[in-house]
Write a protein that holds these residues in place. Sequence first.
Motif, PDB file in Angstrom:
ATOM      1  N   GLN A   1       0.834  -1.200   0.000  1.00 41.13           N
ATOM      2  CA  GLN A   1       0.000   0.000   0.000  1.00 41.13           C
ATOM      3  C   GLN A   1       0.872   1.255   0.000  1.00 41.13           C
ATOM      4  OE1 GLN A   1      -3.226  -0.046  -0.576  1.00 41.13           O
ATOM      5  NE2 GLN A   1      -3.251   2.178  -0.633  1.00 41.13           N
TER       6      GLN A   1
ATOM      7  N   ARG B   1      -3.268   0.813  -8.950  1.00 44.50           N
ATOM      8  CA  ARG B   1      -4.322   0.132  -8.203  1.00 44.50           C
ATOM      9  C   ARG B   1      -3.890  -1.290  -7.917  1.00 44.50           C
ATOM     10  NH1 ARG B   1     -10.753   0.482  -9.244  1.00 44.50           N
ATOM     11  NH2 ARG B   1     -11.309  -0.234  -7.177  1.00 44.50           N
ATOM     12  N   ARG B   2      -4.265  -1.771  -6.738  1.00 46.26           N
ATOM     13  CA  ARG B   2      -3.949  -3.129  -6.321  1.00 46.26           C
ATOM     14  C   ARG B   2      -5.202  -3.986  -6.439  1.00 46.26           C
ATOM     15  NH1 ARG B   2      -3.044  -2.868  -0.648  1.00 46.26           N
ATOM     16  NH2 ARG B   2      -2.068  -4.883  -0.825  1.00 46.26           N
ATOM     17  N   TYR B   3      -4.993  -5.252  -6.787  1.00 46.30           N
ATOM     18  CA  TYR B   3      -6.101  -6.189  -6.921  1.00 46.30           C
ATOM     19  C   TYR B   3      -5.764  -7.492  -6.208  1.00 46.30           C
ATOM     20  CZ  TYR B   3      -7.825  -3.145 -10.612  1.00 46.30           C
ATOM     21  OH  TYR B   3      -8.274  -2.063 -11.317  1.00 46.30           O
TER      22      TYR B   3
ATOM     23  N   GLY C   1      -1.377   6.808 -12.096  1.00 52.06           N
ATOM     24  CA  GLY C   1      -2.256   6.128 -11.155  1.00 52.06           C
ATOM     25  C   GLY C   1      -1.825   4.685 -10.985  1.00 52.06           C
TER      26      GLY C   1
END
Length: 112
Positions: free
Chosen positions: A25, A42-44, A40
Amino acid sequence: MEDGLIVISIDVADGAEAAYHAWHQAHIREVVDAVPSIVGARRYTLGAPESAAPPSPTSRFLALYAVAGGDVAAARAAIAAASAEGRVTPPPPGVVAGAVTLPYEAAAPIVD
């Protein structure tokens, strides 16, 4: 708007999920802050598969970095430089069991 993606499929060591999430994070914010062309991230986490066959690849975690300007190779080099300079924190020892990085460049305009 992104013109490319850096896709990272991540395998986490057994029992290290909490340490991975805590590190990653912060890590994605460091990458976005250190590399101007990364617009940008994003984590999945892998959800339940729709079939009995496991998905391929079978990594449970995925990170997407959106790259503006279309020069994905330059963005990857900038991430490596930021890592070498200590501006991007590496994972704690024993947390990441493996990772595959895949660069993608836009093949067609976005459909709205």
